[in-house]
Design an enzyme around this catalytic site. Structure first.
Site, PDB file in Angstrom:
ATOM      1  CB  CYS A 103      18.800 -14.941 -10.649  1.00  0.00           C
ATOM      2  SG  CYS A 103      18.642 -16.638 -11.226  1.00  0.00           S
ATOM      3  CB  CYS A 106      18.383 -18.743  -6.101  1.00  0.00           C
ATOM      4  SG  CYS A 106      19.966 -18.416  -7.185  1.00  0.00           S
ATOM      5  CG  ASP A 510     -11.273   7.695  13.705  1.00  0.00           C
ATOM      6  OD1 ASP A 510     -12.413   7.814  13.835  1.00  0.00           O
ATOM      7  OD2 ASP A 510     -10.315   7.785  14.616  1.00  0.00           O
ATOM      8  CG  ASP A 715      -6.899   4.545  16.947  1.00  0.00           C
ATOM      9  OD1 ASP A 715      -7.077   3.411  16.214  1.00  0.00           O
ATOM     10  OD2 ASP A 715      -7.643   4.796  17.983  1.00  0.00           O
ATOM     11  CG  ASP A 719     -10.229   3.664  13.646  1.00  0.00           C
ATOM     12  OD1 ASP A 719     -11.431   3.744  14.224  1.00  0.00           O
ATOM     13  OD2 ASP A 719      -9.558   4.395  13.753  1.00  0.00           O
TER      14      ASP A 719
END
Length: 847
Positions: A103, A106, A510, A715, A719
């Site tokens: 859970c 942990c 862009d 891209d 950028d």
């Protein structure tokens, strides 16, 4: 040796006091050499300080290491680490498999335990995927010490390996099913003995028979408590030993209270017994955890498939002799040759040297149809050779290849914790402590009201609560959504990416390479008819191709693509001179030509400069076209129009986003005419041309200053600054350039059509997370007071708790496409796409 300082580790004299020291039990101890220093630091870092207190004599040398640490030292070997450790500047990073997660408590315990270790820079645990990402300084600690430290916390950790992961999954599944079967069998038998007592009127059953039923129920409950319930006892002991309170603690308290009270009542011969409730509770809780386990594995299948995609071994081919040797993929270096049989995954980014085949890139791009590839073509690692055997040349090492980069980005996204996930984990941790206090108060209160019911009601309060549903609400949904995105070729590289995409108000595009194809295309050839011998487009393209023979710039490639076979030069040009940025002059078939800009050809034909200006203001040259002229010494021959075409899907995508209420913007460093043409074609009102990277950055920040949430689409490489500044960024990227991307999401299919799908997935994920959290909170707000008032018996509390946790995970599974829910995760099943690809190639022919 009189007066000499002895090494604290091995007892040898210290010849250079102060040079090598290690802090043991809070005191700086002198060491005789760097070896003893390293071992002492490792022992302390592993939490094995009591080794020095318990030893009968100093170690005989630096080689002596406690056995618990020695077994893990193999993971410190550089060759072994090459498979799974990623180097980041001066730090190392690895993804670990964690066995035993239950859970949110942990998760907190592991993260806090690791972060307190010397040399650990960061640690993040993902409950849904069962993985931990750890970053450490190798000069301050070792991986074996970290693995041992995790073991001391009560969990088992190993570096992530797909095959070992599958074996671990199988072991866990079988163990869980065995415990579930024993609990179910015990529950049914105990219920058989409990039903007569429930339905009989007082006095109908003689006390001897009733006592016999109780003892029989006790014997049948023992295997359930001693075997089926052991995960709860182990988890509670682990939490208490670490001075933490997890979900197993109230479960164990409830189980022990009911079981001990029942044993006492059985022994003394009077009082209530709860053997049926105990066995039912264990069975229902194990049932919920078993189904939850299956659901979590299903949610993480796509993520595991990425890690399982890389083959361990490859057939390397010797450059000189052609001999084939089977070697680990990690040993391949750029320039090496290797063979890829049909149906096998390509281990690294490589280029085809010999052969022609079909490549299945479905794991990388989401595109199910194989694509044709031949000599010279580049293929990303992780793709399947679905056509014919090929010889390939390594372009990048295994660690730098596309599939390895994807795996790192997926791991990074899984390690990132969205703000909401961190908040719910903290709430769940304190929730359990508050629950224990509430149960104690309820017991005290009912001892005053009705002592006979006090224990039963307190047990119901402990059992009915469900903090697991809170801690699983966000991780389960994100794991399922990340897997669903991966199947569509959308790589989620940041943990909060989906949350930010759902919240965005503006989309900034862009232009070049994003809304356009990113490469010029020859869109028109105007024959000027002023020179003999060039009366057709095919002839013009043949001459142009001959002049551009051997040139690699975009316009030369566009000429060759447009003309196909007709544009292939019939003979190599004679004497040729290239003027960078202007054009080329050369001889073809005994005739001299110039191909280039108007300024370049104007020295032969001055009137073309004036004609170009007229074209720029007329209708013959659409805005944004690039003009190239072909002339000979006598007259102009042709005018070639080049244009960076819009993507076919760009208009549809922009319309879809605008219809969803998003504001669209266009930023480009291109000329105003080209930007205006694109913005008009796509219906984007806000467009900025001639934008430098700094101008783009300022534009995005100005939108954020107005309170807008910006999604930037570019891209992913050129950028990078503006992508990093946006609230969330999406790159339409190539798999082979992922290592350089700065985006939070990468569309590996290189198509904008996935952008609306990404937003739809993000909105749906947000909706499911909110529904999960709403259900978890509402359930606890209603169920806990009802149990405290005595309205919920323990058996019904067990059903409610189990159902609440299960419902959260099952709800998250709605994010997984129906076609993907049956996909297997084992390495054997991972070969299924390979068989399918081969079958598809056979049925339809090689592309």
């Amino acid at each position: 040796m009189t007066g000499a300082v002895a090494c604290f580790h091995c007892g040898e004299p210290v010849e250079q006091p102060g040079r090598w020291t290690a802090k043991v039990e809070g005191i700086e101890r002198e060491m005789c050499c760097a070896g003893c220093q390293a071992v002492a630091n490792a022992i302390v870092a592993a939490g094995l300080d009591d080794y020095y207190r318990a030893r009968s004599a100093p170690a005989p040398g630096a080689a002596v290491v406690p056995p618990a640490l020695r077994a893990l030292e193999v993971y410190d070997d550089a060759d072994v680490q090459a498979r799974f450790v990623r180097n980041r500047d001066a730090d190392c990073e690895a993804t670990l498999m964690i066995d035993g997660l239950r859970c949110g408590a942990c998760v907190w315990l592991l993260e806090q335990g690791l972060r307190r270790r010397p040399g650990v820079e960061a640690a993040s645990v993902n409950l849904a995927t069962g993985r931990a990402t750890v970053r450490w300084n190798p000069s301050a600690t070792r991986l074996s010490s970290l693995l041992d430290a995790i073991g001391h916390l009560g969990y088992r950790a190993l570096p992530f390996d797909p095959r070992e992961r599958e074996a671990q999954i199988q072991r866990t599944s079988k163990a869980m099913f065995r415990r579930l079967f024993i609990a179910g069998l015990g529950m049914m038998q105990v219920m058989m003995y409990a039903v007569p007592v429930y339905v009989a009127d007082p006095g109908d059953i003689e006390w001897q028979h009733e006592s016999l039923l109780r003892w029989a129920s006790l014997l049948l409950t023992l295997p359930v408590m001693l075997y089926s319930a052991t995960p709860f006892f182990a988890g509670a002991w682990r939490d208490l030993r670490a001075r933490s309170v997890g979900m197993d603690v109230p479960v164990v308290i409830g189980l022990l209270a009911a079981f001990v009270a029942s044993v006492r009542a059985t022994v003394v011969g009077h009082g209530e017994v709860y053997f049926d409730s105990v066995t039912m509770f264990v069975f229902l809780l194990l049932s919920a955890r078993y189904v939850e386990w299956i659901a979590r594995r299903r949610a993480g299948r796509a993520i595991d498939a990425v890690a399982a995609a890389v083959p361990d071994m490859v057939d390397r081919v010797d450059h000189d002799t052609g001999a084939i040797a089977r070697v680990p993929a990690t040993r391949l270096a750029p320039g090496d040759l290797f063979r890829v049989p049909v149906g096998e995954r390509i281990a690294v980014d490589a280029a085809i040297v010999e052969g022609r085949t079909a490549i299945d890139q479905s794991l990388l791009t989401g595109e199910s149809l194989p694509v044709a590839r031949g000599a010279g073509d580049e293929v990303p690692g992780g793709a399947i050779n679905a056509g014919s055997p090929v010889l390939m040349r390594v372009l990048r090492t295994s660690a730098e290849s596309a599939i390895s980069t994807i795996e790192r980005l997926v791991d990074r996204a899984a390690a990132d914790k969205p703000r909401l996930a961190g908040l719910t984990e903290r709430i769940a941790r304190w929730f359990v402590a508050a629950l224990l206090l509430l149960a104690a108060c309820v017991w005290l209160a009912w001892m005053q009201i009705d002592p006979a019911r006090a224990a039963q009601i307190a047990i119901a309060v402990l059992v009915v609560s469900c903090p697991c549903a809170l801690s699983m609400a966000t991780p389960a949904a994100l794991a399922a959504a990340t897997g669903a995105a991966m199947r569509r070729g959308m790589l989620i590289a940041r943990g909060d990416a989906l949350e930010q995409v759902a919240a965005c108000t503006d989309v900034v595009f862009d232009k070049t390479g994003t809304l356009t194809r990113g490469r010029p295309e020859l869109v028109h050839v105007a024959l000027l008819g002023e020179a003999p011998g060039a009366t057709s487009t095919a002839k013009v393209l043949s001459i142009a191709a001959a002049l551009e023979s051997g040139q690699a710039h975009p316009l030369a490639e566009a000429i060759r693509r447009a003309g196909g076979d007709a544009a292939q030069p019939q003979q190599a040009p004679g004497e040729r001179e290239t003027v960078p940025g202007m054009g080329v002059e050369g001889e073809v078939d005994g005739r001299r030509y110039r191909l280039g800009s108007a300024a370049f050809v104007a020295s032969w034909h001055p009137a073309l400069a004036q004609r170009t200006q007229l074209l720029a203001h007329g209708a013959e040259q659409p805005p944004g076209d690039t003009l190239v002229w072909l002339v000979d010494a006598d007259a102009p021959i042709a005018r070639l129009h080049f244009r960076d075409r819009l993507r076919d899907e760009a208009r549809e995508v922009c319309d879809s986003l605008a219809a969803a209420g998003l504001r669209l913007h266009l930023l480009s460093g291109d000329r105003a005419a080209a930007v205006a043409r694109v913005s008009e074609a796509l219906g984007i009102e806000a467009a900025v041309a001639d934008a430098s990277p700094q101008r783009k950055l300022e534009y995005v920040r100005s939108l954020q200053g107005e309170g807008r949430r910006v999604l930037m689409v570019g891209d992913g490489i050129n950028d990078a600054p503006v992508l990093a500044a946006a609230d969330v960024s999406v790159a339409v990227g190539h798999a082979t350039s992922l290592a350089r991307t700065a985006a939070a999401v990468v569309l590996l299919g290189q198509s904008l059509t996935d952008l609306p799908a990404l937003r739809a997935l993000a909105l749906r994920t947000r909706s499911i997370v909110r529904a999960n959290l709403g259900w978890a909170l509402a359930y606890n707000v209603v169920a806990i007071p009802a149990a405290a008032l005595g309205w919920v018996p323990p058996w019904l509390a067990a059903i409610g708790m189990s159902t609440s946790s299960l419902l959260v995970v099952v709800n998250a599974l709605r994010l997984i496409p129906a076609s993907a829910k049956g996909v297997a995760t084992s390495p054997a099943d991972a070969a299924a796409p390979q068989r399918d690809a081969r079958a598809g190639t056979t049925a339809h022919g090689s592309p």
